[in-house]
Scaffold this motif. Structure first.
Motif, PDB file in Angstrom:
ATOM      1  N   ALA A 249      36.587  33.393  42.886  1.00 53.76           N
ATOM      2  CA  ALA A 249      37.898  33.818  42.398  1.00 53.76           C
ATOM      3  C   ALA A 249      37.743  34.432  41.020  1.00 53.76           C
ATOM      4  O   ALA A 249      36.737  34.230  40.330  1.00 53.76           O
ATOM      5  N   TYR A 250      38.756  35.202  40.618  1.00 50.02           N
ATOM      6  CA  TYR A 250      38.829  35.676  39.239  1.00 50.02           C
ATOM      7  C   TYR A 250      40.225  35.367  38.695  1.00 50.02           C
ATOM      8  O   TYR A 250      41.215  35.343  39.420  1.00 50.02           O
ATOM      9  N   LYS A 251      40.269  35.125  37.387  1.00 50.42           N
ATOM     10  CA  LYS A 251      41.487  34.656  36.735  1.00 50.42           C
ATOM     11  C   LYS A 251      42.271  35.837  36.167  1.00 50.42           C
ATOM     12  O   LYS A 251      41.716  36.768  35.612  1.00 50.42           O
ATOM     13  N   MET A 252      43.605  35.754  36.301  1.00 50.47           N
ATOM     14  CA  MET A 252      44.500  36.802  35.807  1.00 50.47           C
ATOM     15  C   MET A 252      45.673  36.163  35.066  1.00 50.47           C
ATOM     16  O   MET A 252      46.041  35.014  35.319  1.00 50.47           O
TER      17      MET A 252
ATOM     18  N   ALA B 215      35.741  43.146  42.052  1.00 54.42           N
ATOM     19  CA  ALA B 215      35.791  42.254  40.895  1.00 54.42           C
ATOM     20  C   ALA B 215      34.638  41.259  40.937  1.00 54.42           C
ATOM     21  O   ALA B 215      34.001  41.050  41.985  1.00 54.42           O
ATOM     22  N   VAL B 216      34.372  40.630  39.792  1.00 56.40           N
ATOM     23  CA  VAL B 216      33.376  39.559  39.728  1.00 56.40           C
ATOM     24  C   VAL B 216      34.061  38.255  40.124  1.00 56.40           C
ATOM     25  O   VAL B 216      34.944  37.763  39.417  1.00 56.40           O
ATOM     26  N   TYR B 217      33.664  37.706  41.246  1.00 52.01           N
ATOM     27  CA  TYR B 217      34.261  36.479  41.767  1.00 52.01           C
ATOM     28  C   TYR B 217      33.445  35.287  41.271  1.00 52.01           C
ATOM     29  O   TYR B 217      32.302  35.082  41.677  1.00 52.01           O
ATOM     30  N   GLN B 218      34.067  34.506  40.400  1.00 52.24           N
ATOM     31  CA  GLN B 218      33.424  33.321  39.822  1.00 52.24           C
ATOM     32  C   GLN B 218      33.477  32.177  40.838  1.00 52.24           C
ATOM     33  O   GLN B 218      34.514  31.929  41.460  1.00 52.24           O
TER      34      GLN B 218
ATOM     35  N   GLU C  24      48.921  31.611  34.340  1.00 49.94           N
ATOM     36  CA  GLU C  24      47.729  32.231  34.913  1.00 49.94           C
ATOM     37  C   GLU C  24      47.707  32.011  36.426  1.00 49.94           C
ATOM     38  O   GLU C  24      48.391  31.136  36.952  1.00 49.94           O
TER      39      GLU C  24
ATOM     40  N   LEU D  93      44.778  32.554  40.005  1.00 54.32           N
ATOM     41  CA  LEU D  93      43.481  32.950  40.550  1.00 54.32           C
ATOM     42  C   LEU D  93      43.697  33.839  41.762  1.00 54.32           C
ATOM     43  O   LEU D  93      44.497  33.525  42.652  1.00 54.32           O
TER      44      LEU D  93
ATOM     45  N   TYR E 269      41.584  34.821  44.876  1.00 55.92           N
ATOM     46  CA  TYR E 269      40.364  34.272  45.475  1.00 55.92           C
ATOM     47  C   TYR E 269      40.041  34.955  46.802  1.00 55.92           C
ATOM     48  O   TYR E 269      40.893  35.582  47.441  1.00 55.92           O
TER      49      TYR E 269
END
Length: 327
Positions: free
Chosen positions: A194-197, A215-218, A245, A247, A249
């Motif tokens: 997931a990436y945070k927004m 995107a870079v998925y953490q 915020e 995620l 995902y």
């Protein structure tokens, strides 16, 4: 009887003259900065200078205006308490509810009686049927351990729970010394990431329209907390998501021989997310169609339509009343 009538008229006149006449110019645009014409702007303010009763609702005055071809609408109104709210509707856009805005505060003098307010509306593009989970609050099976969670079902993958697919793994270690409990752990995507927004400023639809496949998925989102159980000082919380915020995902990822994603499901987790005795997050959505990156939830569209119908009826009655009294 005449004396009472004169007193009533004098009181009414004094209240009207005490109120300040205010003028607000609204500029309504879309996310690209283009003006939106024919948008309905409803301005709401208190009818009275003072609230006379704590046990009843404050009487409100509502004023309706429409934007021109340049996206501007002007509203002139009495603003006895110095503050007002705004709701904007336009065909093909999610509505916005803004305010309160202030001309003055705490009963002081009016600092100004003219204002320009810019409001951005988000387009309704292509809402789809996502599987929603609202206000997840699932007790941790144990204070320490490794537990698996199904984002589609909103439940643990355990006997007696409704989870079936292990989308995320919640690992935590909790220790207690006296009244102080500490916990460290991680929320980890089993197959995906997931990436945070940051939330997009909107009354209804606060996320991006689509997941970004580039995107870079953490994979992992660590957390920790410390809490004094006797209520005295000594606590700290560091959770994966705040209340503003979310995620984006992807999960249930299948890759080919060179590691390229060939299949995945996408979705959103809205904060705040915290892990104390419960695993909690505010709301989630899961797109059941593989490889469909659309995140525009049709629930948002239905919520918009319900509010729109209600407001259209209220607006119609307001226009009728204004026509009746020649306003």
């Amino acid at each position: 009887m005449k004396r009472m009538l004169v007193l009533f008229l004098m009181t009414s006149f004094s209240l009207q003259t005490f109120a300040e006449r205010s003028v607000v110019t609204y500029k309504i645009i879309d996310e690209g900065g283009c003006p939106i014409s024919n948008a309905v702007v409803r301005t709401t303010t208190s009818k009275q200078e003072f609230t006379l009763s704590w046990n009843s609702s404050i009487p409100k005055a509502k004023y309706h205006s429409r934007t021109d071809s340049a996206g501007f609408a002007t509203c002139e109104f009495d603003c006895p308490q110095g503050n007002f709210d705004v709701m904007v509707f336009a065909e093909g856009f999610y509505h916005e509810n803004k305010g309160p805005y202030w001309f003055r505060k705490d009963g002081g003098e009016f600092k100004k009686n003219r204002e320009q307010i810019d409001i951005t509306l988000r387009k309704i593009k292509h809402p789809v049927e996502l599987i929603g989970t609202k206000l997840i609050s699932e007790p941790l099976p144990q204070s320490s351990g490794v537990f698996y969670f199904d984002l589609e079902k909103g439940g643990w993958v355990l006997s007696g729970h409704n989870g079936k697919n292990a989308d995320i793994k919640v690992s935590c270690i909790s220790t207690t010394e006296g009244a102080m409990t500490t916990c460290t752990g991680v929320v980890e995507f089993v197959s995906g990431g997931a990436y945070k927004m940051k939330d997009i400023e909107s009354s209804i639809f606060k996320t991006v329209y689509e997941a970004d496949t580039n995107a870079v998925y953490q994979t992992a989102f660590p957390f920790s907390w410390m809490q004094n159980d006797n209520g005295s000082k000594g606590y700290r919380y560091d959770f994966p998501l705040s209340g503003e915020e979310y995620l984006v995902y992807r999960t249930r990822v299948v890759t080919n021989s060179v590691g390229k994603v060939v299949s995945a499901n996408y979705g959103v987790i809205h904060g705040p997310m915290n892990i104390l005795k419960y695993f909690c997050y505010a709301e989630g959505s899961f797109n059941p169609v593989q490889n469909d990156t659309n995140l525009e939830d049709i629930r948002m569209f239905r919520r918009y339509n319900a509010i729109k119908r209600h407001e259209e009826e209220r607006s119609r009655k307001s226009w009728d009343i204004m026509g009746l009294f020649g306003k």
